[in-house]
Design a protein around this motif. Structure first.
Motif, PDB file in Angstrom:
ATOM      1  N   VAL A 155       0.850  -1.204   0.000  1.00  9.38           N
ATOM      2  CA  VAL A 155       0.000   0.000   0.000  1.00  9.38           C
ATOM      3  C   VAL A 155       0.877   1.243   0.000  1.00  9.38           C
ATOM      4  CG1 VAL A 155      -2.103  -0.947   0.996  1.00  9.38           C
ATOM      5  CG2 VAL A 155      -0.224  -0.276   2.501  1.00  9.38           C
ATOM      6  N   ASP A 156       2.112   1.069  -0.477  1.00 10.86           N
ATOM      7  CA  ASP A 156       3.050   2.181  -0.559  1.00 10.86           C
ATOM      8  C   ASP A 156       2.907   2.860  -1.925  1.00 10.86           C
ATOM      9  OD1 ASP A 156       5.209   3.879  -0.710  1.00 10.86           O
ATOM     10  OD2 ASP A 156       6.682   2.400  -0.024  1.00 10.86           O
ATOM     11  N   PRO A 157       2.545   4.143  -1.956  1.00  7.69           N
ATOM     12  CA  PRO A 157       2.401   4.833  -3.245  1.00  7.69           C
ATOM     13  C   PRO A 157       3.677   4.767  -4.079  1.00  7.69           C
ATOM     14  CG  PRO A 157       1.536   6.217  -1.468  1.00  7.69           C
ATOM     15  CD  PRO A 157       2.208   5.038  -0.813  1.00  7.69           C
ATOM     16  N   ALA A 158       4.827   4.608  -3.428  1.00 11.13           N
ATOM     17  CA  ALA A 158       6.088   4.544  -4.177  1.00 11.13           C
ATOM     18  C   ALA A 158       6.143   3.303  -5.061  1.00 11.13           C
ATOM     19  CB  ALA A 158       7.274   4.556  -3.210  1.00 11.13           C
ATOM     20  N   VAL A 159       5.524   2.218  -4.620  1.00  7.70           N
ATOM     21  CA  VAL A 159       5.494   1.000  -5.441  1.00  7.70           C
ATOM     22  C   VAL A 159       4.596   1.229  -6.662  1.00  7.70           C
ATOM     23  CG1 VAL A 159       4.904  -1.466  -5.483  1.00  7.70           C
ATOM     24  CG2 VAL A 159       5.974  -0.472  -3.446  1.00  7.70           C
ATOM     25  N   ALA A 160       3.473   1.891  -6.449  1.00 15.22           N
ATOM     26  CA  ALA A 160       2.591   2.228  -7.570  1.00 15.22           C
ATOM     27  C   ALA A 160       3.331   3.138  -8.550  1.00 15.22           C
ATOM     28  CB  ALA A 160       1.323   2.905  -7.053  1.00 15.22           C
ATOM     29  N   GLU A 161       4.159   4.030  -8.009  1.00 10.55           N
ATOM     30  CA  GLU A 161       4.944   4.918  -8.868  1.00 10.55           C
ATOM     31  C   GLU A 161       5.942   4.117  -9.711  1.00 10.55           C
ATOM     32  OE1 GLU A 161       4.273   8.307  -9.097  1.00 10.55           O
ATOM     33  OE2 GLU A 161       5.534   7.916 -10.853  1.00 10.55           O
ATOM     34  N   GLN A 162       6.513   3.075  -9.120  1.00  8.18           N
ATOM     35  CA  GLN A 162       7.416   2.207  -9.901  1.00  8.18           C
ATOM     36  C   GLN A 162       6.675   1.539 -11.056  1.00  8.18           C
ATOM     37  OE1 GLN A 162       9.536  -0.709  -7.423  1.00  8.18           O
ATOM     38  NE2 GLN A 162       9.684   0.796  -5.783  1.00  8.18           N
ATOM     39  N   LEU A 163       5.444   1.125 -10.786  1.00  6.56           N
ATOM     40  CA  LEU A 163       4.640   0.515 -11.845  1.00  6.56           C
ATOM     41  C   LEU A 163       4.368   1.545 -12.945  1.00  6.56           C
ATOM     42  CD1 LEU A 163       2.867  -1.708 -13.108  1.00  6.56           C
ATOM     43  CD2 LEU A 163       1.016  -1.014 -11.569  1.00  6.56           C
TER      44      LEU A 163
END
Lengths: 134, 134, 134, 134, 134, 134
Positions: free
Chosen positions: D109-117
């Motif tokens: 649920v880390d927005p940074a992971v979504a940013e990586q995607l």
């Protein structure tokens, strides 16, 4: 605030989503079967190949929904005591779901086959509402 | 062979699958909304975190189905003359579908919100059956 | 890290999943409608009955998706103040979703009907982006 | 009638439904990934357990959609000559779809992971549009 | 060209899609039930609330799939003569599908309940393969 | 309680639902491909236009499922070390998923094309089981 008399179903229904929420209603299967019958009638009345192809696509989906709603009633609503009280119930559901499939409305465009499915659903409804009242 | 009187809906329904088959029935949305209300009540009565999580998963699905059935009525059943005769109909459906979503039953576990959705569906049912009779 | 200018949409979009996440984009409906139009063109250009049958199956699915994306915008993105500011908005969406259905691209293989749907989606997009900027 | 300049995508897209219709657009995956990032941000900003549970349910669905749209591009749009010209393309898609799954945005649920995607999808978009222009 | 011996199932399977295509295989239900059991074990071994929530979401989906695959076998594969030969078959399927639902693996995170479902599926598999050989 | 020897798969499978649960099995893709091949054979043997239309509808669905199961293996089961050890793996999956799509079994009713898909799935199975044993 309860629903006014006019718009309430004749019997208070209960369970269909396997939480279980306790709201079941054979009307779900019946509405799909009525749709299937109407599709068959429109299919027979048409000679437009595109309309006929669409009819078959949609009938396949509606049949699967009718089948699903029946399976839910058989597994989630009816319990062991019901099957004792109504020994024909397993066979009734097995035949009804077969009628909702390839050997029934999926594999036929004859409104009479859809009518047979409606009749089976009606038999199931009758038992369903008897068990709700007792 | 028609359904015996006892098990027929009070009004003969018509159209919901966008063939169109001509079988529509607001009962589809109502059954989902009744399920949602029952889920909210069970959620409030439980303190089991696993049951509560499952309730939220299932309520999300049921809300989407209620929303879908309402959209189908608005787009596929109601025609321009209906919107002229019932000028509130667009707003009624927009509010009802919002109540089936995040600002309504999706975002709440209060049975009173589900009751509001049921009330809106009842208003829609009332109009629906008036148009079927005329 | 924001997306580099080149690959960002012209306007920053927001909400579509009814959490709500706040990411909406009429491009979703438009992409499906473009697909539908291309399917109709390929259908007209082919005389292979199997390809034509597959086209009808797939067009039915894509039309349902276009309809769904439009319904989501109407219910989830647009709010009461928008409907006051754009009094034609309800009718516009009702007509657009009808065009995505049986009386539109579902019931026709004419690319011109798909073009009508694209034009409606474009009208909706125009209003959508106006409301995002204000 | 083509779409007016203002509402057309910067590049004319083509193929996504495996007829194939010839309308593909990485925007489909990007919109889902933007939604996922917004869900993560809202999740982090909330301490309401019901909202957080709903966020996880919806994020799971959106992640599956992002993954699906990426798979479609990899299998249906890109052909052997593209994989020769861009030898990193297989790995890029494999990593992007993993980022759309359990080891990425599904499991975090880390927005940074979504940013990586989003960054991976942008790399794919860049290659996609290069191949459309050549 | 047939599959080499090493990778063929022990018995040649037949019917599952209600065309019917004639390819059925209880392995479909078993794989889902094995997944459910593994999910329960991972759930018990974790104290991460986000992982646990995701587990419940996914377990719900996998349970529904297991239930569906069992319903398909009961309705589409087994015929009247099978039900005569195996009088316990209706009850076996009714119990198995109940175990795939709220009173079974949907409503529990105990791997032992998933094991009960696997045992029922194994009983069904045994009968299934007997009927394939005769 | 483990499954008795007779009904266990030859190799113990593990992971497919992206929790991940750790239960993967190429049998899922193979069963769909066998179904597709049987559909093609029944299609060729029939001259009933309604049966043939239904065949195309169902083949489209089964092909999408075969494609999905393959995508899941490629993204969720196989990891970087596997791709190093089997440098042909990306191409193998890309070709297999293309064979499950429009340029393969979706766009053809020739059982030989379904057989090609089965052969590719078999190659993938072989590698899959090798990686499970090491």
């Amino acid at each position: 605030m309860p629903l006014p008399r006019l718009f309430r179903p004749r019997h208070v229904a209960s369970a269909h989503c396997d939480l279980p929420c306790g709201v079941y209603d054979p009307a779900q299967a019946r509405i799909e079967a009525e749709s299937i019958k109407a599709i068959c009638e429109k299919y027979q009345a048409s000679d437009d190949p595109e309309f006929r192809s669409r009819s078959l696509v949609i009938k396949e989906q509606r049949s699967e929904l009718a089948k699903h709603h029946l399976w839910v009633l058989w597994t989630d609503y009816f319990k062991a005591p019901h099957f004792e009280r109504y020994p024909q119930l397993h066979t009734l559901f097995n035949e009804a779901t077969k009628l909702a499939g390839a050997s029934g409305v999926k594999g036929s465009v004859d409104p009479a086959v859809a009518e047979q499915l409606l009749t089976k659903i009606e038999e199931i409804s009758k038992i369903f509402w008897e068990t709700k009242q007792s």
